[in-house]
Design a protein around this motif. Structure first.
Motif, short mmCIF file in Angstrom:
data_model
loop_
_atom_site.label_atom_id
_atom_site.label_comp_id
_atom_site.label_asym_id
_atom_site.label_seq_id
_atom_site.Cartn_x
_atom_site.Cartn_y
_atom_site.Cartn_z
N CYS A 16 21.55 28.53 103.64
CA CYS A 16 21.38 27.30 104.43
C CYS A 16 20.75 26.18 103.60
CB CYS A 16 20.54 27.57 105.68
SG CYS A 16 18.79 27.92 105.35
N THR A 142 24.78 22.72 101.14
CA THR A 142 23.96 21.71 101.84
C THR A 142 23.30 20.73 100.86
OG1 THR A 142 22.11 23.28 101.87
CG2 THR A 142 23.49 23.17 103.84
N CYS A 166 24.00 28.91 111.43
CA CYS A 166 22.92 29.31 110.52
C CYS A 166 22.36 28.10 109.77
CB CYS A 166 23.38 30.39 109.56
SG CYS A 166 24.85 29.99 108.59
N GLN A 167 23.19 27.12 109.45
CA GLN A 167 22.69 25.91 108.80
C GLN A 167 21.80 25.11 109.75
OE1 GLN A 167 26.45 24.24 107.60
NE2 GLN A 167 26.31 25.06 105.52
#
Length: 391
Positions: A16, A142, A166-167
């Motif tokens: 993430c 990300t 999940c991010q």
């Protein structure tokens, strides 16, 4: 110096990027592992052993499963047909984003960089919203997105962040640890099947570029040229020289079939917890089981679920928009968004596929596995077309 716990959760790490973004000494980076998936790597020479990375990691945080009694689901679409045609389903991502942009806000999403051959999270201060539309089925980096979200929130701007479940959990934890006010933050995730690796996708498109003798400039996983229902959406690859490669349906595209089979997903996807703990305000995706529920003109229908009071308030504002159609759903019609049949995935088969990829390359391994199924699908479609023609 003790070994960092975040380096010991290889089967659970979702990449993430929360740990990377919170590291004050820039000692952490996300790099591809031997399977092509991003994993945190630490420079022990500069690491101060402050422990912030572990505090920011959502894997170590206790979570509560979504209470279906407290959420609300809707089916609908934008009445702007041109917008829907450019979207994976009914255009809800663009509708939500436009409302934020109209208020001088900023939107975060995943954009594919054709030069770097990398899916990365960016924002609309740097790129047009159109770059973030439509589904992508592999892992996004990300980068510094979480830090940028923090910056914009401290400037009191509205921020819409769209990412995998999940991010979203990673961003929430990152902001919690730093005590950032999230009153102007709208979190949107989507119904997630898992992600393939960016490295594998890069290998795959290089074989397409070799066939077309040119670099790709456009990839459309959700082309609606033949419709939206069933398996009729196609995958289209467009090269700089104007040539294109198109599958007549996505079941003719080996990469998409590998995604559907779930044999080469990130390891954490097989033990996914985030899908049960949607930390977002809104969850969006394709509306499945729409027959008899809403009118269907085969252009695309979105599902939207309000997981928070902020999400419900946003939906109420959308109801006032004459360009948006919304229909309330029973929980039985959208609870699939919070379910996943883990038994359908096999780590043993995954290991076999990875060995085939390492031995023959990603594209060749896919061709060997799916060539027969694609031929069978084409024969079935040809027979159906012949029957329709004769009748």
């Amino acid at each position: 110096m003790t070994r960092l716990k975040i380096l010991e959760i290889t089967d659970l790490c979702t990449a993430c990027g929360s740990c990377v973004n919170i590291c004050g000494s820039s000692s952490l980076q996300l790099r591809a592992d031997t399977e092509g998936f991003l994993m945190p790597v630490v420079n022990m020479d500069t690491c101060s052993d402050c422990g912030l990375c572990e505090k920011a990691c959502p894997v170590f945080v206790d979570k509560e499963k979504v209470d279906l009694a407290g959420i609300e689901g809707y089916a609908g679409w934008s009445r702007d047909k041109q917008l829907v045609a450019k979207s994976s389903s009914g255009g809800f991502f663009s509708v939500l984003s436009t409302s934020v942009l109209d208020d001088s806000g900023v939107v975060f999403g995943a954009r594919y960089d054709y030069k770097k051959k990398r899916l990365e999270q960016c924002h609309t201060d740097d790129f047009d919203l159109s770059a973030f539309r439509q589904s992508k089925y592999f892992e996004s980096n990300t980068l510094e997105a979480f830090s940028a979200v923090r910056k914009f929130l401290k400037q009191n701007r509205w921020v819409l962040y769209c990412g995998t479940p999940c991010q979203v959990l990673g961003l929430k934890r990152f902001l919690e640890v730093l005590h950032i006010d999230t009153g102007h933050l709208i979190l949107v995730d989507f119904i997630c099947h898992g992600v393939l690796s960016n490295d594998h996708f890069s290998q795959y498109i290089r074989t397409i570029e070799e066939k077309l003798k040119s670099e790709l400039v456009s990839i459309d996983f959700c082309s609606k040229k033949s419709g939206w229902s069933g398996n009729m959406m196609s995958v289209k690859y467009v090269a700089a020289n104007g040539k294109l490669q198109r599958s007549r349906a996505f079941l003719e595209d080996p990469f998409y079939m590998a995604f559907l089979d779930g044999l080469l997903l990130r390891r954490s996807c097989y033990a996914c917890e985030a899908i049960h703990y949607h930390g977002s305000d809104l969850t969006i995706g394709d509306f499945v089981g729409r027959k008899g529920v809403v009118d269907d003109d085969d252009t695309g229908i979105s599902l939207m679920i309000a997981n928070s009071e902020k999400g419900k308030a946003i939906v109420e504002e959308l109801r006032k928009d004459s360009n948006v159609y919304l229909k309330n759903l029973d929980k039985s019609q959208y609870e699939y968004a919070y379910k996943r049949n883990k038994a359908e995935y096999s780590l043993e088969l995954r290991a076999q596929m990875l060995r085939a990829v390492q031995q023959n390359g990603f594209a060749s391994a896919l061709d060997q596995r799916y060539a027969r199924r694609i031929r069978q699908y084409r024969v079935k479609q040809a027979i159906k077309k012949l029957i329709r023609y004769k009748s």
